[in-house]
Design an enzyme around this catalytic site. Structure first.
Site, PDB file in Angstrom:
ATOM      1  N   GLU A  50       0.819  -1.218   0.000  1.00  0.00           N
ATOM      2  CA  GLU A  50       0.000   0.000   0.000  1.00  0.00           C
ATOM      3  C   GLU A  50       0.853   1.268   0.000  1.00  0.00           C
ATOM      4  OE1 GLU A  50      -0.494  -2.559   2.000  1.00  0.00           O
ATOM      5  OE2 GLU A  50      -2.583  -3.233   1.816  1.00  0.00           O
ATOM      6  N   GLN A 113      -8.608  -6.492  12.350  1.00  0.00           N
ATOM      7  CA  GLN A 113      -8.119  -5.469  11.423  1.00  0.00           C
ATOM      8  C   GLN A 113      -8.769  -4.105  11.626  1.00  0.00           C
ATOM      9  OE1 GLN A 113      -8.118  -7.155   7.399  1.00  0.00           O
ATOM     10  NE2 GLN A 113      -6.034  -7.857   7.815  1.00  0.00           N
ATOM     11  N   LYS A 162     -17.439  -1.247   6.269  1.00  0.00           N
ATOM     12  CA  LYS A 162     -17.854  -2.235   5.276  1.00  0.00           C
ATOM     13  C   LYS A 162     -19.367  -2.272   5.086  1.00  0.00           C
ATOM     14  CE  LYS A 162     -17.262  -6.954   3.762  1.00  0.00           C
ATOM     15  NZ  LYS A 162     -16.390  -8.132   3.788  1.00  0.00           N
TER      16      LYS A 162
END
Ligand SMILES: Cc1ncc(C[n+]2csc(CCOP(=O)(O)OP(=O)(O)O)c2C)c(N)n1
Ligand SMILES: [Mg+2]
Lengths: 581, 190
Positions: A50, A113, A162
């Site tokens: 990333e 996460q 999400k």
């Protein structure tokens, strides 16, 4: 509008904003967005780290002036972006980072996460958002782009849980007007104050020894035409920071090249002895000013900048002008033209003095026909590309040599991490720049230490057949740190030796790139020309150079320009100078 | 040889002093906005003396009064950066403008004997405070005023045995007579 998934709303806004390329790497929290990307009409570059993705987006943005877009998943994906975002923030690069977040109801539970990404990136973004309601999603994304590209540009992060990317909502894309109305506290100031501009014009008319000091803000505002007109109208010599290289043709007789720690002798002397300093989109960074009390001590200072917080931050200025550089310069030029400009003639003596300085200490180095001097490599790259390539750099000695020995002539030509000084920036930025400017040759001038920090993404360039050239200035050292240890720490070379290193040619080949090497000066131009012929994959050239070459001149950190080290034996000038008659 | 250029001068920076500043911020009342504001102070190692947040006459606009001790130059820099925040609408340092400051304190004090109670009531009277709760051996006092007045009251009441103090921190507003004198422009940019 039909009902759409949050993830599809993200794609809609990207398309509305004219985004054609995104960089990133997927993971659980951003899978929905990647699902929507699967058949979206966008180039989607899968990076391998990333951080590299963020530098690619940055390089793309710096080369094109458009907003760079990077995507990452929650937690480690987002934290890997941090260096890239901070790099963009320090150099005012327009960027939008979109990160997935754990679902709304898990936030704050140490979920898998999960990281407080908005908290982590608050001090390194121009602004950031956590989306908590799908109703706000489209507006927030539009605000993000608007904030990133207007005023003093910068990175903006949007963290999307999400569940919000999965929800379905009947929405309309907000218009630019809606966006402006939704940000009542955000009103960048573009027009300079007319009475300040008048004052500036008066100072310019009266000055005997003026110097223009131009920084990255001039590039961001697209002011190269105005800069050129101003220099030619007023015959004021011009020095730039490394962020503004190419804003003005460096082969022009009034170009003084870079100032500051590794500035040229003549740029630093001109600034030191100036009686008027016109700072344009620059911010008086400590690497530029050295000891602030002795920075242009005689000079009145005019400072043009879009960011009021940059003005009188490090140094008190006499005429501050808050506004967009391009607009302010247009008005300043108009103002100057209102009266006859015969005062320009009085400049010639000053210009002659500067020419003397240029003759006395040009940018140079000890040449050799046995060992490759790093500066020679840069000069050969300049010759082979006719000064037309886009150059990126890592951080260290090679970066300074790339700034000094390639002569730049168009803005957005030299991309490097000026503010944060991020090793590992150069190569991925070159990949982004090449995608943004496919018709340009793009060359990453890299250090052996810097390159290896994002070496993994060589495979990305191979996968997408991106023909960038990596010119590795291989001195088997963390050279810049070694130089400081040599000069200021009694040559105690602590943790700087990189003699244990991969065979870079084989490394390139194993990635599917072309690997070349030069160990003698006579081989340098041959390998460069060979590399320039490749157009379907990246090329790495391992230039095995003089290990202990130093970057000079140098003003030691926190010292005055008078204490400049010119060569291993010579120091700067005495206190009194004479204008040549 | 031509004209001599002598450079002997050293750039002088104005010396500035450390003192109390009262800063008023109007901002969109979004979550996170307070963190953005306070971190600008924290990032420079400045401790905010007091901070109070309240709603205003406009929907979703908060008014924040910040009291901080700091060097003039650095405070100026912080104010510029406060203005730069996307969510701030107006930022002013009203320290040098005529203004009114008020703070409210709730003070629990030991009040066991009759003579203690009498003495406390007398002080409450003088300071125009009020007793808002009573228990067998405790009075709870409400007092408003500027910081000095509250400080003086607490000093006098301390010997009786302070049990707890809750202070709101300062809220401040400029005097209308002073703002009227400023032109519209100045009001916008101050
Ligand atoms: C991420 C990061 N870590 C450490 C540094 C400190 N640093 C500045 S220059 C330098 C050496 C760079 O070595 P190399 O890339 O080989 O370049 P050279 O100076 O040898 O040309 C280091 C370690 C940095 N700028 N960035
Ligand atoms: Mg090296």
């Amino acid at each position: 509008m039909p009902k759409k998934r949050g993830a599809d709303i993200v794609i809609d806004v990207l398309l509305e904003e004219g985004v054609d390329t995104v960089f990133g790497l997927p993971g659980g929290a951003i899978m929905e967005v990647y699902d929507a990307l699967f058949d979206a009409p966008l180039k989607n570059i899968l990076a391998r780290h990333e951080q590299a993705a963020s530098h690619m987006a940055d390089g793309y943005a710096r080369a094109t002036g458009k907003v760079g877009v990077v995507l990452a998943t929650s937690g480690p994906g987002a934290t890997n972006l941090v260096t890239g975002i901070a790099t963009a923030y320090m150099d005012s690069v327009p960027m939008v980072a979109i990160t997935g977040q754990v679902p709304t109801h898990y936030i704050g539970t140490d979920a898998f996460q999960e990281a407080d990404v908005v908290g982590i990136t608050r001090p390194i973004t121009k602004h950031n958002f956590l989306v908590t309601d799908i109703k706000d999603l489209a507006l927030i994304l539009r605000q993000a782009f608007y904030i990133a590209r207007t005023g003093r540009p910068g990175p903006v992060l949007v963290d999307i849980p999400k569940d919000i990317t999965q929800q379905v909502y009947d929405y309309k894309i907000p218009t630019e007007k809606d966006v402006e109305a939704s940000l009542p506290g955000y009103k960048p100031h573009y027009e300079g104050n007319p009475s300040q501009i008048k004052k500036a014009a008066e100072l310019i008319r009266k000055a005997k020894r003026p110097v223009l000091y131009v920084g990255g803000g001039a590039v961001l505002s697209g002011a190269s035409e105005e800069i050129k007109e101003l220099v030619e109208l007023t015959r004021i010599p011009l020095t730039t920071t490394n962020m503004a290289k190419g804003i003005f043709d460096e082969e022009h007789p009034l170009a003084l090249h870079m100032l500051g720690m590794h500035g040229t002798y003549y740029a630093n002397m001109s600034v030191y002895y100036s009686d008027l300093l016109i700072a344009v989109g620059a911010r008086f960074d400590d690497r530029v000013t050295g000891k602030i009390q002795e920075f242009a001590p005689e000079a009145k200072i005019i400072h043009i900048d879009i960011d009021p917080a940059s003005i009188s931050k490090n140094i008190t200025v006499d005429v501050p002008i808050v506004g967009d550089v391009k607009l302010v310069l247009q008005k300043l030029i108009k103002e100057l033209k209102k009266k006859p400009i015969e005062w320009v003639k009085a400049r010639e003596q000053w210009i002659k003095q500067i020419e003397k300085w240029k003759e006395k200490h040009p940018l140079t180095y000890q040449k050799s026909d046995k060992i490759i001097k790093p500066q020679y490599v840069i000069e050969e790259i300049y010759r082979a590309t006719k000064g037309e390539a886009i150059i990126t750099a890592g951080v260290g000695q090679h970066q300074m040599w790339a700034a000094m020995f390639y002569k730049y002539k168009f803005p957005r030509q030299f991309l490097n991490s000026g503010g944060l000084g991020t090793m590992g920036y150069g190569f991925p930025a070159a990949v982004g720049a090449k995608l943004g400017k496919p018709d340009k040759k793009v060359i990453a001038i890299e250090g052996d230490g810097s390159f290896i920090m994002n070496v993994q993404d060589l495979i990305t360039a191979v996968q997408y057949r991106i023909p960038v050239i990596i010119a590795l200035i291989n001195n088997s050292f963390l050279g810049m740190v070694r130089q400081w240890q040599q000069l200021f720490y009694d040559s105690r070379y602590s943790s700087v030796c990189l003699a244990t290193q991969p065979d870079f040619v084989k490394l390139a080949e194993s990635f599917g790139a072309v690997g070349l090497r030069a160990t003698k000066p006579s081989e340098v131009s041959k390998v460069i020309n060979e590399a320039l012929k490749v157009n379907d994959r990246p090329v790495l050239i391992d230039f095995v150079v003089d290990r202990e070459e130093n970057v000079l001149p140098m003003v030691p950190a926190g010292k005055s320009y008078r204490e400049m080290i010119l060569s291993p034996k010579e120091k700067g000038e005495a206190e009194t100078m004479y204008l040549v008659g | 040889m031509g004209e001599e250029i002598k450079v002997l001068k050293v750039r002088e920076e104005k010396k500035t002093e450390v003192r109390k500043h009262i800063i008023i911020v109007r901002a969109q009342h979004n979550f996170g906005v307070l963190t953005r504001i306070t971190s600008l102070f924290a990032g420079r190692g400045y401790n905010i003396e007091s901070l109070s947040v309240g709603k205003t006459n406009e929907p979703n606009v908060a008014r924040i009064t910040i009291v901080v001790n700091g060097d003039e130059r650095i405070i100026e820099q912080i104010i510029k950066q406060l203005r730069k925040l996307i969510e701030t609408l107006r930022v002013r340092d009203i320290t040098n403008q005529p203004h009114i400051e008020r703070e409210l304190a709730l003070i629990k004090v030991h009040a066991g004997t009759d003579s203690e109670r009498n003495e406390i009531m007398r002080l409450v009277d003088i300071f125009r405070a009020r007793i808002v709760d009573v228990y067998t051996d405790t009075y709870t006092i409400e007092i408003t005023g500027d910081t000095e007045k509250i400080g003086a009251f607490i000093d006098l009441i301390r010997p009786f045995g302070l049990k707890d103090i809750a202070r709101t921190g300062i809220v401040a507003i400029t005097r209308e007579s002073a703002t009227r004198k400023l032109s519209y422009k100045e009001q916008q940019t101050d």
